[in-house]
Design a protein around this motif. Structure first.
Motif, PDB file in Angstrom:
ATOM      1  N   ALA A  53      21.895  -0.605  14.760  1.00 56.28           N
ATOM      2  CA  ALA A  53      22.223  -1.804  13.992  1.00 56.28           C
ATOM      3  C   ALA A  53      23.215  -2.672  14.764  1.00 56.28           C
ATOM      4  O   ALA A  53      23.096  -3.905  14.792  1.00 56.28           O
ATOM      5  CB  ALA A  53      22.790  -1.421  12.628  1.00 56.28           C
ATOM      6  N   HIS A  54      24.186  -2.036  15.399  1.00 57.76           N
ATOM      7  CA  HIS A  54      25.157  -2.754  16.220  1.00 57.76           C
ATOM      8  C   HIS A  54      24.447  -3.478  17.368  1.00 57.76           C
ATOM      9  O   HIS A  54      24.719  -4.657  17.631  1.00 57.76           O
ATOM     10  CB  HIS A  54      26.203  -1.773  16.768  1.00 57.76           C
ATOM     11  CG  HIS A  54      27.131  -2.375  17.759  1.00 57.76           C
ATOM     12  ND1 HIS A  54      28.146  -3.230  17.395  1.00 57.76           N
ATOM     13  CD2 HIS A  54      27.194  -2.264  19.113  1.00 57.76           C
ATOM     14  CE1 HIS A  54      28.795  -3.616  18.486  1.00 57.76           C
ATOM     15  NE2 HIS A  54      28.237  -3.037  19.529  1.00 57.76           N
ATOM     16  N   ARG A  56      21.310  -4.439  17.510  1.00 57.20           N
ATOM     17  CA  ARG A  56      20.532  -5.549  16.951  1.00 57.20           C
ATOM     18  C   ARG A  56      21.415  -6.767  16.698  1.00 57.20           C
ATOM     19  O   ARG A  56      21.041  -7.895  17.019  1.00 57.20           O
ATOM     20  CB  ARG A  56      19.856  -5.139  15.637  1.00 57.20           C
ATOM     21  CG  ARG A  56      18.483  -4.567  15.813  1.00 57.20           C
ATOM     22  CD  ARG A  56      17.760  -4.452  14.480  1.00 57.20           C
ATOM     23  NE  ARG A  56      17.155  -3.156  14.323  1.00 57.20           N
ATOM     24  CZ  ARG A  56      17.756  -1.998  14.062  1.00 57.20           C
ATOM     25  NH1 ARG A  56      19.024  -1.952  13.856  1.00 57.20           N
ATOM     26  NH2 ARG A  56      17.087  -0.880  13.972  1.00 57.20           N
ATOM     27  N   ARG A  57      22.598  -6.520  16.103  1.00 59.14           N
ATOM     28  CA  ARG A  57      23.520  -7.628  15.810  1.00 59.14           C
ATOM     29  C   ARG A  57      23.991  -8.290  17.092  1.00 59.14           C
ATOM     30  O   ARG A  57      24.049  -9.525  17.174  1.00 59.14           O
ATOM     31  CB  ARG A  57      24.726  -7.131  15.020  1.00 59.14           C
ATOM     32  CG  ARG A  57      24.420  -6.776  13.576  1.00 59.14           C
ATOM     33  CD  ARG A  57      25.685  -6.516  12.770  1.00 59.14           C
ATOM     34  NE  ARG A  57      26.488  -5.436  13.298  1.00 59.14           N
ATOM     35  CZ  ARG A  57      26.349  -4.152  12.976  1.00 59.14           C
ATOM     36  NH1 ARG A  57      25.421  -3.782  12.119  1.00 59.14           N
ATOM     37  NH2 ARG A  57      27.145  -3.229  13.497  1.00 59.14           N
ATOM     38  N   ARG A  58      24.333  -7.501  18.096  1.00 55.06           N
ATOM     39  CA  ARG A  58      24.831  -8.063  19.353  1.00 55.06           C
ATOM     40  C   ARG A  58      23.768  -8.898  20.043  1.00 55.06           C
ATOM     41  O   ARG A  58      24.049  -9.995  20.533  1.00 55.06           O
ATOM     42  CB  ARG A  58      25.316  -6.946  20.289  1.00 55.06           C
ATOM     43  CG  ARG A  58      26.556  -6.225  19.835  1.00 55.06           C
ATOM     44  CD  ARG A  58      27.739  -7.159  19.587  1.00 55.06           C
ATOM     45  NE  ARG A  58      28.020  -8.038  20.700  1.00 55.06           N
ATOM     46  CZ  ARG A  58      29.056  -7.946  21.525  1.00 55.06           C
ATOM     47  NH1 ARG A  58      29.952  -7.005  21.324  1.00 55.06           N
ATOM     48  NH2 ARG A  58      29.202  -8.791  22.506  1.00 55.06           N
ATOM     49  N   ALA A  60      21.178 -10.329  18.615  1.00 56.95           N
ATOM     50  CA  ALA A  60      20.898 -11.505  17.785  1.00 56.95           C
ATOM     51  C   ALA A  60      21.969 -12.577  17.996  1.00 56.95           C
ATOM     52  O   ALA A  60      21.677 -13.764  18.059  1.00 56.95           O
ATOM     53  CB  ALA A  60      20.830 -11.105  16.313  1.00 56.95           C
ATOM     54  N   ALA A  61      23.223 -12.151  18.130  1.00 56.38           N
ATOM     55  CA  ALA A  61      24.326 -13.089  18.316  1.00 56.38           C
ATOM     56  C   ALA A  61      24.284 -13.755  19.685  1.00 56.38           C
ATOM     57  O   ALA A  61      24.806 -14.860  19.854  1.00 56.38           O
ATOM     58  CB  ALA A  61      25.657 -12.368  18.129  1.00 56.38           C
TER      59      ALA A  61
END
Length: 63
Positions: A53-54, A56-58, A60-61
């Motif tokens: 999840a981390h 994916r967030r990184r 995406a950002a």
């Protein structure tokens, strides 16, 4: 996928697999995993699914 991430090598293996599956830069995924692991993770957020999840967030950002 609720396995605890045991060590930095385990985190890197997960990151490489994530990069392969998602078609993202492997070296960057490993770097994100290193930072996540070195930060000490949250006590309740130290699982493979939390690392993914981390990542994916990184990614995406960074788009």
């Amino acid at each position: 996928m609720t396995n605890e991430v045991q060590d930095i090598d385990h985190a890197r293996r997960i990151a490489r697999q994530f990069a392969s599956e998602e078609g993202v830069n492997e070296a960057r995924a490993e770097a994100y995993a290193d930072v996540w692991f070195d930060a000490g993770k949250d006590v309740d957020a130290s699982t493979e699914s939390e690392l993914r999840a981390h990542l994916r967030r990184r990614f995406a950002a960074s788009q």
